[in-house]
Design a protein around this motif. Structure first.
Motif, PDB file in Angstrom:
ATOM      1  N   LEU A  86       0.782  -1.215  -0.047  1.00 31.83           N
ATOM      2  CA  LEU A  86       0.027   0.197  -0.176  1.00 31.83           C
ATOM      3  C   LEU A  86       0.838   1.236  -0.081  1.00 31.83           C
ATOM      4  N   HIS A  87       1.797   1.236   0.963  1.00 34.49           N
ATOM      5  CA  HIS A  87       2.543   2.508   0.883  1.00 34.49           C
ATOM      6  C   HIS A  87       3.448   2.759  -0.365  1.00 34.49           C
ATOM      7  N   HIS A  88       3.848   1.710  -1.021  1.00 34.90           N
ATOM      8  CA  HIS A  88       4.698   2.080  -2.103  1.00 34.90           C
ATOM      9  C   HIS A  88       3.781   2.482  -3.380  1.00 34.90           C
ATOM     10  N   LEU A  89       2.502   1.923  -3.369  1.00 35.70           N
ATOM     11  CA  LEU A  89       1.534   2.303  -4.381  1.00 35.70           C
ATOM     12  C   LEU A  89       0.979   3.835  -4.120  1.00 35.70           C
ATOM     13  N   ARG A  90       0.916   4.074  -2.736  1.00 38.27           N
ATOM     14  CA  ARG A  90       0.468   5.394  -2.532  1.00 38.27           C
ATOM     15  C   ARG A  90       1.439   6.539  -2.639  1.00 38.27           C
ATOM     16  N   LEU A  91       3.021   5.909  -2.810  1.00 35.61           N
ATOM     17  CA  LEU A  91       4.050   6.670  -2.996  1.00 35.61           C
ATOM     18  C   LEU A  91       4.240   7.058  -4.642  1.00 35.61           C
ATOM     19  N   ALA A  92       3.911   5.922  -5.556  1.00 38.73           N
ATOM     20  CA  ALA A  92       4.033   6.109  -6.737  1.00 38.73           C
ATOM     21  C   ALA A  92       2.853   7.065  -7.255  1.00 38.73           C
ATOM     22  N   LEU A  93       1.725   6.980  -6.507  1.00 41.85           N
ATOM     23  CA  LEU A  93       0.642   8.147  -7.071  1.00 41.85           C
ATOM     24  C   LEU A  93       1.145   9.504  -6.504  1.00 41.85           C
ATOM     25  N   ALA A  94       1.620   9.627  -5.343  1.00 38.45           N
ATOM     26  CA  ALA A  94       2.125  10.893  -4.959  1.00 38.45           C
ATOM     27  C   ALA A  94       3.319  11.270  -5.885  1.00 38.45           C
ATOM     28  N   CYS A  95       3.786  10.681  -6.512  1.00 33.73           N
ATOM     29  CA  CYS A  95       4.745  11.211  -7.847  1.00 33.73           C
ATOM     30  C   CYS A  95       4.292  11.324  -9.084  1.00 33.73           C
ATOM     31  N   GLY A  96       2.955  11.278  -9.042  1.00 37.42           N
ATOM     32  CA  GLY A  96       2.313  11.418 -10.322  1.00 37.42           C
ATOM     33  C   GLY A  96       2.407   9.965 -11.322  1.00 37.42           C
ATOM     34  N   SER A  97       2.767   8.879 -10.516  1.00 38.12           N
ATOM     35  CA  SER A  97       3.078   7.698 -11.566  1.00 38.12           C
ATOM     36  C   SER A  97       4.214   7.837 -12.620  1.00 38.12           C
ATOM     37  N   ARG A  98       5.208   8.824 -12.347  1.00 40.92           N
ATOM     38  CA  ARG A  98       6.096   9.029 -13.232  1.00 40.92           C
ATOM     39  C   ARG A  98       6.869   7.845 -13.678  1.00 40.92           C
ATOM     40  N   PRO A  99       7.100   7.537 -14.863  1.00 36.84           N
ATOM     41  CA  PRO A  99       7.973   6.246 -15.133  1.00 36.84           C
ATOM     42  C   PRO A  99       9.261   6.067 -14.315  1.00 36.84           C
ATOM     43  N   GLU A 100      10.083   7.161 -14.143  1.00 31.26           N
ATOM     44  CA  GLU A 100      11.506   7.189 -13.323  1.00 31.26           C
ATOM     45  C   GLU A 100      11.183   6.907 -11.932  1.00 31.26           C
ATOM     46  N   ALA A 101       9.846   7.432 -11.124  1.00 34.97           N
ATOM     47  CA  ALA A 101       9.675   7.054  -9.809  1.00 34.97           C
ATOM     48  C   ALA A 101       9.234   5.784  -9.613  1.00 34.97           C
ATOM     49  N   VAL A 102       8.255   5.243 -10.801  1.00 31.41           N
ATOM     50  CA  VAL A 102       7.664   3.843 -10.347  1.00 31.41           C
ATOM     51  C   VAL A 102       9.110   2.867 -10.581  1.00 31.41           C
ATOM     52  N   LYS A 103       9.832   2.977 -11.630  1.00 30.27           N
ATOM     53  CA  LYS A 103      11.014   2.117 -11.689  1.00 30.27           C
ATOM     54  C   LYS A 103      12.238   2.082 -10.427  1.00 30.27           C
ATOM     55  N   ARG A 104      12.314   3.358  -9.904  1.00 33.62           N
ATOM     56  CA  ARG A 104      13.034   3.422  -8.582  1.00 33.62           C
ATOM     57  C   ARG A 104      12.321   2.565  -7.361  1.00 33.62           C
ATOM     58  N   ILE A 105      11.183   2.741  -7.553  1.00 34.94           N
ATOM     59  CA  ILE A 105      10.385   2.023  -6.297  1.00 34.94           C
ATOM     60  C   ILE A 105      10.341   0.472  -6.707  1.00 34.94           C
ATOM     61  N   PHE A 106      10.164   0.063  -7.813  1.00 36.52           N
ATOM     62  CA  PHE A 106      10.338  -1.454  -8.280  1.00 36.52           C
ATOM     63  C   PHE A 106      11.725  -2.099  -7.823  1.00 36.52           C
ATOM     64  N   GLU A 107      12.688  -0.980  -8.317  1.00 37.15           N
ATOM     65  CA  GLU A 107      14.293  -1.346  -8.108  1.00 37.15           C
ATOM     66  C   GLU A 107      14.358  -1.497  -6.504  1.00 37.15           C
ATOM     67  N   SER A 108      13.835  -0.730  -5.497  1.00 32.34           N
ATOM     68  CA  SER A 108      14.241  -0.577  -4.121  1.00 32.34           C
ATOM     69  C   SER A 108      13.577  -2.092  -3.759  1.00 32.34           C
ATOM     70  N   ILE A 109      12.532  -2.519  -4.212  1.00 31.32           N
ATOM     71  CA  ILE A 109      11.960  -3.739  -3.754  1.00 31.32           C
ATOM     72  C   ILE A 109      12.648  -4.974  -4.290  1.00 31.32           C
ATOM     73  N   TRP A 110      12.766  -4.972  -5.474  1.00 33.96           N
ATOM     74  CA  TRP A 110      13.400  -6.408  -6.319  1.00 33.96           C
ATOM     75  C   TRP A 110      14.742  -6.412  -6.890  1.00 33.96           C
ATOM     76  N   MET A 111      15.496  -5.506  -6.211  1.00 37.76           N
ATOM     77  CA  MET A 111      17.044  -5.724  -6.546  1.00 37.76           C
ATOM     78  C   MET A 111      17.923  -6.096  -5.269  1.00 37.76           C
ATOM     79  N   SER A 112      17.272  -5.848  -4.212  1.00 32.44           N
ATOM     80  CA  SER A 112      18.328  -5.699  -3.043  1.00 32.44           C
ATOM     81  C   SER A 112      18.192  -6.749  -2.279  1.00 32.44           C
ATOM     82  N   GLY A 113      16.966  -7.593  -2.277  1.00 32.80           N
ATOM     83  CA  GLY A 113      16.892  -8.622  -1.351  1.00 32.80           C
ATOM     84  C   GLY A 113      16.514  -8.350   0.312  1.00 32.80           C
ATOM     85  N   GLU A 114      16.263  -7.219   0.513  1.00 32.19           N
ATOM     86  CA  GLU A 114      15.812  -6.577   1.731  1.00 32.19           C
ATOM     87  C   GLU A 114      14.423  -6.562   1.916  1.00 32.19           C
TER      88      GLU A 114
END
Length: 205
Positions: A86-114
């Motif tokens: 939920l928080h990540h989805l709302r963050l994307a919307l707060a960023c206007g669903s800009r492609p570069e913001a969406v990409k960065r959110i995805f990367e923070s989740i799916w590249m680190s293993g954290e």
């Protein structure tokens, strides 16, 4: 001719959505980014998600790990999955669903293993994207309406692509979608109309 743009519906909890992100460049039309709550779609259609069926969960995690490697996509499941996106989805919307913001959110989740739910990491991500966490509740209703609109458009899973009222589901549907974008007769033909109207021969009790 197909529409001049494609609506892409995704949720950050979905590994398939992350893989689809890396395949968007294969599309021949511009893409509109549409964050939605996958759990809301599941509730609407009365389905279970892949991670809610133990055998399917194991297969999904194995398949996505292998497929991403085959495609050359940096990929590592977060420390806990599924997680609440939920928080990540709302963050994307707060960023206007800009492609570069969406990409960065995805990367923070799916590249680190954290852990994607780590509040410290999420706060840092918000700071990086220039959004105060206090702004996120403001887009709560926007997310709900977006998810309802997606369901009304026939979207039942993520990732999904919608163009001209046609739904293409899955990161592996991009070839099918591209074929339609180049020639709408891929769907506008007698056999597709026939299968669309097939009667149900049997149903589970």
């Amino acid at each position: 001719m197909a529409s001049s743009s494609v609506d892409w519906y995704f949720d950050f909890v979905s590994p398939y959505s992350y893989i689809a992100l890396h395949r968007l460049g294969e599309l021949s039309q511009p893409v509109n980014y549409k964050p939605v709550l996958f759990a809301g779609l599941l509730n609407h259609w009365g389905q279970k998600g892949p991670a809610e069926i133990p055998a399917k969960r194991r297969w999904t995690y194995r398949w996505c790990t292998w497929w991403a490697k085959e495609l050359g996509i940096p990929f590592r499941f977060p420390a806990e999955h599924p997680f609440n996106p939920l928080h990540h989805l709302r963050l994307a919307l707060a960023c206007g669903s800009r492609p570069e913001a969406v990409k960065r959110i995805f990367e923070s989740i799916w590249m680190s293993g954290e852990n994607a739910s780590d509040p410290v990491r999420f706060a840092a991500l918000c700071g990086e994207l220039g959004v105060a966490e206090s702004q996120l509740p403001e887009v709560k209703e926007q997310l709900r309406k977006a998810t309802e609109a997606a369901a009304a458009a026939g979207v039942f899973g993520v990732p999904s692509f919608v163009v001209d009222g046609e739904v293409f589901w899955g990161a592996d549907a991009i070839d099918f979608l591209n074929a339609y974008l180049h020639n709408s007769a891929v769907l506008r033909n007698d056999e597709m109309r026939r299968v669309d109207g097939l009667p149900v021969g049997a149903a589970r009790k």
